[in-house]
Design an enzyme around this catalytic site. Structure first.
Site, short mmCIF file in Angstrom:
data_model
loop_
_atom_site.label_atom_id
_atom_site.label_comp_id
_atom_site.label_asym_id
_atom_site.label_seq_id
_atom_site.Cartn_x
_atom_site.Cartn_y
_atom_site.Cartn_z
N LEU A 181 48.67 29.28 -35.02
CA LEU A 181 48.56 29.12 -36.47
C LEU A 181 49.07 27.72 -36.78
CD1 LEU A 181 47.58 30.96 -38.75
CD2 LEU A 181 49.96 31.51 -39.25
N ASP A 182 48.23 26.93 -37.45
CA ASP A 182 48.59 25.55 -37.75
C ASP A 182 49.86 25.47 -38.59
OD1 ASP A 182 46.27 24.76 -36.48
OD2 ASP A 182 45.14 24.50 -38.34
N ARG A 183 50.57 24.36 -38.45
CA ARG A 183 51.77 24.13 -39.26
C ARG A 183 51.42 24.20 -40.74
NH1 ARG A 183 53.71 18.90 -41.43
NH2 ARG A 183 55.79 19.30 -42.26
N HIS A 221 41.24 24.33 -35.93
CA HIS A 221 40.88 23.88 -37.28
C HIS A 221 39.50 24.39 -37.73
CE1 HIS A 221 43.70 20.11 -36.87
NE2 HIS A 221 44.37 21.26 -36.85
#
Length: 297
Positions: A137-139, A234
């Site tokens: 999970l992206d920052r 992404h």
């Protein structure tokens, strides 16, 4: 892979293999390999006995360099900016931990983030040394994140994501999409782009797929339900940007904006809303949903 150094304050030791080269001592190599750390920092770590070989023997400033050797050390940051948002535990049993991750908090240590990461925070708070994230999970993204708490059952849960036996739903706020009749499925071929942290689309056989649905509209802004059928880096951000409706506050797509550093005033309006799967241990259905909300109106 066992380490001669224990976990310290929730941070596991790092390691590096010594490569072929003309360095005479270990410290010469470390200064060359990590110039951003600085000579004095490496001298201090060696003097504290916090750089060791595979047998746990402390190395010194005169320790000779032997290529093929593996050495261990603790990564340290002199100034780490606190992230003023707290995670919330949604579920925990003897196998998994499910957490609501806030925006801006990285999952694992990387770059300028070490203690201010979800993994290290949870290890410290819950005393779970075997804790490990099962997926990414992206920052910049908030929402549901699953960790493995038990090394013996970890592979079973990792296989769920590797074999795409997990149903994930995201929500996003973005400009209204008027050129498509939703719901629909968007597909494209995604490859690494430039700068290095971005992805891009190129012509070719698609390797990414997202189901897109408009949940509601307010003026020229809409709230979308996004269901990724593949798991490219992404992916949701790239797909909405390619459709001409980039997610609100996206600093990477469609163009990379200057780094915002510690600015936390404009969170990316992307939320990992829910995860559903059949538990590989209990064989029962699991469903976890975030308690967080996007800035919709």
């Amino acid at each position: 892979m066992s380490s001669p150094l224990p976990i310290r304050h929730g941070v596991a030791p790092s390691y590096i293999w010594l490569q072929k080269g003309a360095w005479k001592t270990v410290i010469e190599f470390l200064i060359h390999r990590f110039p951003e750390v600085g000579d004095e920092v490496w001298l201090d770590r060696l003097n504290r006995g916090e750089v060791v070989d595979e047998a746990g023997n402390a190395l010194t400033v005169t320790s000779p360099y032997f290529w093929g050797q593996r050495i261990f050390y603790y990564r340290e940051l002199s100034n780490e900016t606190p992230i003023p948002f707290e995670e919330k535990i949604l579920f925990q049993d003897q196998h998994i931990l499910v957490v609501d991750k806030p925006h801006f908090l990285p999952v694992i240590p990387t770059g300028r983030f070490l203690h201010e990461t979800l993994l290290v925070r949870l290890k410290n708070k819950l005393d779970l040394p075997e804790l490990s994230p099962i997926h990414r999970l992206d920052r910049e993204t908030a929402g549901v994140m699953i960790f493995s708490t038990n090394q013996t059952s970890r592979g079973a849960y990792q296989s769920l994501f590797q074999q795409r036996n997990v149903s994930k739903e995201y929500q996003a706020i973005a400009p209204h999409l008027s050129s498509y009749t939703a719901p629909f499925t968007y597909r494209s071929l995604m490859v690494p782009g430039t700068p290095f942290f971005r992805m891009q689309e190129i012509p070719g056989i698609p390797n990414s797929e997202t189901h897109i649905e408009v949940m509601e509209q307010c003026g020229n802004i809409s709230r979308y339900r996004l269901q990724p059928l593949t798991g490219k880096k992404h992916q949701l951000r790239v797909h909405l940007a390619a459709l001409g409706v980039p997610i609100i506050n996206d600093a990477f797509y469609p163009i990379a904006l200057p780094c915002k550093a510690d600015d936390i005033s404009q969170p990316l309006q992307l939320l990992a809303h829910s995860i559903r799967f059949i538990d590989p241990i209990t064989r029962s259905e699991r469903f976890f949903e975030t308690e967080l909300k996007l800035s919709w109106r």
